[in-house]
Write an enzyme that holds these catalytic residues in place. Structure first.
Site, PDB file in Angstrom:
ATOM      1  N   THR A  63       0.868  -1.187   0.000  1.00  0.00           N
ATOM      2  CA  THR A  63       0.000   0.000   0.000  1.00  0.00           C
ATOM      3  C   THR A  63       0.906   1.238   0.000  1.00  0.00           C
ATOM      4  OG1 THR A  63      -0.237  -0.236   2.409  1.00  0.00           O
ATOM      5  CG2 THR A  63      -2.023  -1.085   1.036  1.00  0.00           C
ATOM      6  N   THR A 121      -0.308  -3.679  11.333  1.00  0.00           N
ATOM      7  CA  THR A 121      -1.042  -3.387  10.098  1.00  0.00           C
ATOM      8  C   THR A 121      -0.476  -4.169   9.010  1.00  0.00           C
ATOM      9  OG1 THR A 121      -1.492  -1.151  10.352  1.00  0.00           O
ATOM     10  CG2 THR A 121      -1.661  -1.880   8.223  1.00  0.00           C
ATOM     11  N   ASN A 130       0.073  10.729   6.283  1.00  0.00           N
ATOM     12  CA  ASN A 130      -1.130  10.290   6.975  1.00  0.00           C
ATOM     13  C   ASN A 130      -2.224  11.341   7.005  1.00  0.00           C
ATOM     14  OD1 ASN A 130      -0.876   7.459   8.325  1.00  0.00           O
ATOM     15  ND2 ASN A 130       1.153   8.387   8.431  1.00  0.00           N
ATOM     16  N   SER A 145      -7.483  10.928   0.857  1.00  0.00           N
ATOM     17  CA  SER A 145      -7.769  11.829  -0.260  1.00  0.00           C
ATOM     18  C   SER A 145      -6.722  11.724  -1.357  1.00  0.00           C
ATOM     19  CB  SER A 145      -7.853  13.269   0.245  1.00  0.00           C
ATOM     20  OG  SER A 145      -6.676  13.650   0.913  1.00  0.00           O
TER      21      SER A 145
END
EC number: 2.3.1.35
Length: 404
Positions: free
Chosen positions: A166, A200, A399, A404
């Site tokens: 990611t 994560t 972050n 967005s």
């Protein structure tokens, strides 16, 4: 690289397909707007299909976590499908239905490919933004594609490691080749929301050692507790953390439990170091070691308190040897303390001795990328270590704009 008899090798150029009996692939299914690889498959060709897993302790669990926890009650997996570009978390019953449909699609595609597979044998993992449904038309089309792209060589494992990224900058993979001729391989992703309860992370480990589910679970839980659970970047805990360990048994070698434990630990430790080095906005790789605590639990609590402290982390970003912030942080830990016994060192240089600053403490050089903080509480024999990083401008920028 020449294999030397009696040696065990750890190679970062290899991953989940290094052990015999595994294929993998990574494709661009269109889940990510960038067009990057975003769908990975790891397939166990057998002859064994034993598996184990550990998951997030967050009470808000993503649909893929809930599904895969159920699947693993059988102690058996043939395949793991992983997508990046969307977490499928906080998506309600519809999100769980999407996960179920994904597993069914993988099972059907593998069965058509020639390996009869049921959805109950397919683990599902997702990573990305929380709260949005996945584009199932793209994902399901990608499932058929990724099954037909599977490779048995190292290329497939490399593609899969890229597809689960990611905000990662680089893929993370490693393989340990044991001198008794069995192998453990692995891949992981994770760059933000790294905290105990895994990190994560999506992580898939594979081995061609012959092992029962109970042996795999013991090895995995011990390794995760000593590695991923002690990586704490920002104190946040993901909804999607998943670490899976699959055994093909293709080597036909049943290792001693201690040997399996050690091999899985070494692979997890190396992946953990790679996650730390690629954490969001990282400029410093920091190890916090607390010794002399009343208990190991106290040492772990104190180390976490330091690792999570924003003032400590920003000082490290500025290469500032501000030992006072370390003392202030540890003083907030709910543990047994005597302030007059605490000593602190940075990279082996004493900066505080028995609660008082040491000569030259302000001149200690912290400009290197690696920083070791050691805190001796002086009240017992407990000790623990936490990996963390600094807190940089880049972390805040990344972050603040993630959704967005």
């Amino acid at each position: 690289m020449t294999d030397l008899a009696g040696t065990t090798r750890l190679l970062r150029a290899q991953g989940v397909t290094a052990p015999a009996g595994f294929r993998a692939a990574g494709v661009a299914a269109g889940i990510k707007a960038s067009g990057a690889l975003d769908l990975a498959l790891v397939f166990n060709e057998g002859p064994d299909y034993a598996a184990a897993g550990v998951f997030t302790r967050n009470q808000v669990k993503a649909a893929p976590v809930l599904w895969t926890q159920q699947v693993l009650t059988t102690g058996r997996l043939r395949a793991v499908i992983l997508n990046s570009g969307g977490a499928n978390a906080c998506t309600g019953p519809a999100g769980f239905a999407d996960t179920h449909a994904t597993a069914e699609a993988v099972a059907a595609a593998l069965s058509d490919w020639g390996t009869e597979t049921g959805a109950i044998e397919v683990a599902v993992c997702s990573t990305g933004l929380i709260g949005d449904r996945l584009p199932m038309d793209k994902l399901l089309a990608g499932v058929a594609h990724v099954v037909h792209e599977m490779h048995g060589g190292l290329v497939g494992g490399d593609e899969a490691a890229h597809a689960i990224m990611t905000t990662d900058n680089v893929p993370k993979q490693v393989a340990l080749h044991h001198h008794d001729n069995w192998t453990v391989g692995g891949m992981a992703k994770g760059a933000g929301m790294l905290a105990p309860s895994l990190a994560t992370m999506l992580c898939v480990l594979t081995t061609d050692a012959a092992a029962e589910p109970a042996a795999l679970e013991r090895a995995l839980r011990r390794a995760a507790a000593a590695t991923f659970d002690r990586l704490d970047i920002d104190g946040s805990c993901s909804t999607n953390d998943t670490v899976l360990l699959l055994s093909s048994g293709a080597s036909e070698i049943p290792p001693a439990q201690a040997d399996l434990d050690e091999a899985v630990l070494r692979v997890c430790d190396d992946l953990c170091a790679q996650l730390q080095a690629d954490a969001e906005g990282v400029t410093k790789r920091v190890t916090v070691t607390v010794t002399g605590a009343a208990t190991e639990d106290d040492a772990l609590v104190a180390a976490r308190q330091i690792a999570r402290d924003s003032l400590v982390k920003t000082a490290l970003f500025g290469s500032d040897p501000n030992w006072g912030r370390v003392l202030a942080a540890v003083g907030m830990a709910p543990i047994t303390l005597d302030p007059d016994r605490i000593s602190v060192s940075f990279n082996g240089a004493a900066v505080c001795v028995h609660g008082v600053g040491a000569p030259g403490a302000r001149e200690v050089d912290l400009s290197d990328a690696d920083i070791d903080i050691t805190v001796d509480l002086g009240v017992g024999d407990g000790q623990a270590r936490i990996r963390t990083t600094d807190l940089s401008h880049a972390y805040v920028e990344e972050n603040s704009a993630y959704s967005s």
